[in-house]
Motif scaffolding. Structure first.
Motif, PDB file in Angstrom:
ATOM      1  N   LEU A 136      38.794  40.510  40.931  1.00 41.03           N
ATOM      2  CA  LEU A 136      39.094  40.800  42.333  1.00 41.03           C
ATOM      3  C   LEU A 136      38.007  40.251  43.239  1.00 41.03           C
ATOM      4  N   GLY A 137      38.279  40.223  44.514  1.00 40.68           N
ATOM      5  CA  GLY A 137      37.322  39.636  45.455  1.00 40.68           C
ATOM      6  C   GLY A 137      36.101  40.500  45.713  1.00 40.68           C
ATOM      7  N   VAL A 138      36.177  41.768  45.371  1.00 42.92           N
ATOM      8  CA  VAL A 138      35.050  42.672  45.631  1.00 42.92           C
ATOM      9  C   VAL A 138      34.040  42.635  44.488  1.00 42.92           C
ATOM     10  N   PHE A 139      32.778  42.923  44.845  1.00 45.18           N
ATOM     11  CA  PHE A 139      31.671  43.062  43.875  1.00 45.18           C
ATOM     12  C   PHE A 139      31.445  41.801  43.035  1.00 45.18           C
ATOM     13  N   GLN A 140      31.668  40.635  43.636  1.00 44.89           N
ATOM     14  CA  GLN A 140      31.485  39.397  42.890  1.00 44.89           C
ATOM     15  C   GLN A 140      30.083  38.805  43.044  1.00 44.89           C
ATOM     16  N   SER A 141      29.242  39.427  43.854  1.00 42.38           N
ATOM     17  CA  SER A 141      27.878  38.947  44.027  1.00 42.38           C
ATOM     18  C   SER A 141      27.113  39.003  42.703  1.00 42.38           C
ATOM     19  N   LYS A 142      26.235  38.039  42.502  1.00 39.65           N
ATOM     20  CA  LYS A 142      25.423  38.023  41.279  1.00 39.65           C
ATOM     21  C   LYS A 142      24.465  39.207  41.221  1.00 39.65           C
ATOM     22  N   ILE A 186      23.062  51.159  47.850  1.00 35.01           N
ATOM     23  CA  ILE A 186      24.320  51.660  48.394  1.00 35.01           C
ATOM     24  C   ILE A 186      24.824  50.798  49.547  1.00 35.01           C
ATOM     25  N   ASP A 187      23.886  50.248  50.348  1.00 32.88           N
ATOM     26  CA  ASP A 187      24.310  49.383  51.460  1.00 32.88           C
ATOM     27  C   ASP A 187      25.062  48.165  50.945  1.00 32.88           C
ATOM     28  N   ASP A 188      24.566  47.566  49.826  1.00 36.88           N
ATOM     29  CA  ASP A 188      25.222  46.388  49.252  1.00 36.88           C
ATOM     30  C   ASP A 188      26.568  46.750  48.632  1.00 36.88           C
ATOM     31  N   LEU A 189      26.623  47.922  48.005  1.00 40.06           N
ATOM     32  CA  LEU A 189      27.887  48.374  47.415  1.00 40.06           C
ATOM     33  C   LEU A 189      28.957  48.518  48.493  1.00 40.06           C
ATOM     34  N   VAL A 190      28.586  49.124  49.609  1.00 39.57           N
ATOM     35  CA  VAL A 190      29.542  49.341  50.703  1.00 39.57           C
ATOM     36  C   VAL A 190      29.975  48.010  51.301  1.00 39.57           C
ATOM     37  N   ALA A 191      29.017  47.135  51.542  1.00 45.54           N
ATOM     38  CA  ALA A 191      29.336  45.838  52.137  1.00 45.54           C
ATOM     39  C   ALA A 191      30.280  45.045  51.242  1.00 45.54           C
ATOM     40  N   SER A 192      30.006  45.045  49.939  1.00 46.31           N
ATOM     41  CA  SER A 192      30.840  44.282  49.015  1.00 46.31           C
ATOM     42  C   SER A 192      32.199  44.930  48.831  1.00 46.31           C
ATOM     43  N   ALA A 193      32.258  46.272  48.896  1.00 51.59           N
ATOM     44  CA  ALA A 193      33.531  46.970  48.734  1.00 51.59           C
ATOM     45  C   ALA A 193      34.478  46.677  49.884  1.00 51.59           C
ATOM     46  N   ALA A 194      33.925  46.293  51.035  1.00 51.46           N
ATOM     47  CA  ALA A 194      34.758  45.990  52.204  1.00 51.46           C
ATOM     48  C   ALA A 194      35.118  44.513  52.271  1.00 51.46           C
ATOM     49  N   PHE A 195      34.634  43.727  51.303  1.00 54.11           N
ATOM     50  CA  PHE A 195      34.877  42.284  51.277  1.00 54.11           C
ATOM     51  C   PHE A 195      36.029  42.008  50.307  1.00 54.11           C
ATOM     52  N   GLY A 196      36.705  40.910  50.476  1.00 57.93           N
ATOM     53  CA  GLY A 196      37.706  40.517  49.503  1.00 57.93           C
ATOM     54  C   GLY A 196      39.133  40.624  49.984  1.00 57.93           C
ATOM     55  N   SER A 197      39.321  40.717  51.291  1.00 54.90           N
ATOM     56  CA  SER A 197      40.660  40.715  51.886  1.00 54.90           C
ATOM     57  C   SER A 197      41.558  41.798  51.281  1.00 54.90           C
TER      58      SER A 197
END
Length: 329
Positions: free
Chosen positions: A273-279, A290-301
Motif C-alpha cells: 500500500l502507499g502508506v508507511f513506505q518510507s525507508k 509518532i509524528d512520522d507515523l501520523v504523516a505517513s498514515a495520511a499519505f497514499g491517496s
C-alpha cells in the motif's frame, strides 16, 4: 446500600438484558442465548458499563452445563407461558399452532403419554405448507424453553401428558384479545441483538467498538503478545476523566494511536500500500516517531489510514500529549 436511583437503574438493565436474551430466541432459535462477551457487547451498545451489566446478570440469566450460551432464567421463561399480543410481534402464531396441532394428532392416535414426534419432521412439514423455517424453529424453541413442550434428543412431546391441548392462538385471544401492548424495551433490544448475532457469521469483527475490535486483530497482524497491553490501556482510558485528568487521558489516547499505527506498518508494507513506505520504517520500531507515523498514515491517496480531518485531530492530540515533555514544549 444502593440508592433509589441505583435500584431503578439496575432494574432497567435487568429488564433490558432479559429482553435481549428473549430476542436471541427469535433471531437464532437453533442456537439461542448469548455468550458472556456478547451480553457485554449488547449492554455496552446501549450505554452500560461491564460492571453494572455483570451485576444485573445475576438476576437475569442462567447457564446450563455444556452450554456455551447464557440463557434466560426460570422466572423469565415462566412468564412466556402467558401469551398476550405485543407490538412489535416476533412470534408467528400460525407456527406456534402448527407444533401443537401436530402433537395433538399424535395424542389422539397414540394417547397423551405416547404423543411424540420428531422435531425435524415438524419443521419440514411446516416449511412444506409455507411457514418460514425460522418461524417454526422459534415456535418450538420458545415453547420448549417455557416448558409448554418437551424436547428430548430431538423428539417433541407434551410435558404433563394432559392429552389434546388448546392452541396458542386460542390462549392469545382469551388473554390478550384487545390492543397489542407496546414493548419498547424488546423492540430496542431486538435491533442490538440482531447486529451482535449477525456478527457471528458475516465476517465483521465481533465487537462493535473499534478499540475492542482492534484487540481481536492483533494476533493476525503478528502482535498477539501486545493484546494485554492494548486492552489494559483501553481500560485505563475508559476509566479516565478528561475533565479532572486531561493530561493522563491525552497520554493514554496518544499511546493507543501510536500503538495502532505501529501495529499496521508491517501489514501495510507487505500489501504494497502507499502508506508507511518510507525507508525509516525498515529500521527498528523503537526508532520510529509518532509524528512520522501520523504523516505517513495520511499519505497514499486511497490507501491512506487517516483522512485530513482525522489527521488534524490526531496532531492536536499529540500536541496536547507533549505537555509531559518539557523539551518538546
Amino acid at each position: 446500600m444502593l440508592t433509589i436511583t441505583e435500584l431503578i437503574m439496575n432494574q432497567e438493565i435487568i429488564t433490558f438484558l432479559k429482553a435481549a436474551l428473549e430476542c436471541s430466541v427469535f433471531l437464532d432459535p437453533t442456537d439461542p442465548g448469548l455468550s458472556y462477551e456478547e451480553i457485554l457487547e449488547v449492554g455496552k451498545k446501549v450505554g452500560w458499563q461491564p460492571g453494572e451489566i455483570g451485576d444485573a446478570l445475576q438476576c437475569t440469566t442462567t447457564q446450563f452445563i455444556g452450554s456455551k450460551r447464557l440463557l434466560p432464567d426460570r422466572n423469565t421463561v415462566a412468564s412466556w407461558v402467558f401469551l398476550s399480543r405485543e407490538d412489535p410481534e416476533y412470534r408467528n402464531f400460525d407456527a406456534f399452532d402448527f407444533v401443537v396441532l401436530e402433537l395433538n394428532v399424535r395424542a389422539r392416535a397414540d394417547g397423551a403419554a405416547n404423543a411424540r414426534i420428531e422435531r425435524s419432521l415438524v419443521v419440514e412439514r411446516a416449511v412444506a405448507i409455507g411457514i418460514p423455517r425460522r418461524d417454526i424453529e422459534v415456535a418450538i424453541t420458545y415453547q420448549v424453553m417455557a416448558n409448554m413442550l418437551t424436547d428430548k434428543d430431538g423428539v417433541l412431546g407434551f410435558p404433563h401428558n394432559n392429552g389434546v391441548l388448546g392452541l396458542p392462538s386460542e390462549q392469545l385471544q382469551t388473554m390478550g384479545g384487545g390492543k397489542p401492548r407496546r414493548n419498547e424495551v424488546r423492540a430496542r433490544a431486538y435491533i442490538v441483538v440482531k447486529d451482535v448475532i449477525e456478527r457471528r457469521t458475516d465476517g465483521r469483527p465481533k465487537h462493535v467498538e473499534s478499540l475492542d475490535a482492534f484487540a481481536e486483530e492483533l494476533h493476525r497482524l503478528g502482535y498477539g503478545g501486545f493484546r494485554l497491553w492494548w486492552t489494559q490501556t483501553v481500560a485505563e482510558l475508559r476509566h479516565g476523566d478528561a475533565h479532572s485528568s486531561p493530561v493522563s487521558v491525552s497520554v493514554l489516547a496518544a499511546a493507543l494511536v501510536e500503538g495502532a499505527l505501529t501495529f499496521v506498518v508491517k501489514h501495510a508494507r507487505n500489501l504494497g500500500l502507499g502508506v508507511f513506505q518510507s525507508k525509516d520504517f525498515e529500521r527498528d520500531a523503537r526508532t520510529w516517531k509518532i509524528d512520522d507515523l501520523v504523516a505517513s498514515a495520511a499519505f497514499g491517496s486511497d490507501s491512506a489510514v487517516l483522512d485530513p480531518q482525522t489527521k488534524n485531530r490526531v496532531e492536536t492530540l499529540i500536541r496536547t500529549r507533549q505537555r509531559i515533555h518539557a523539551g518538546r514544549m
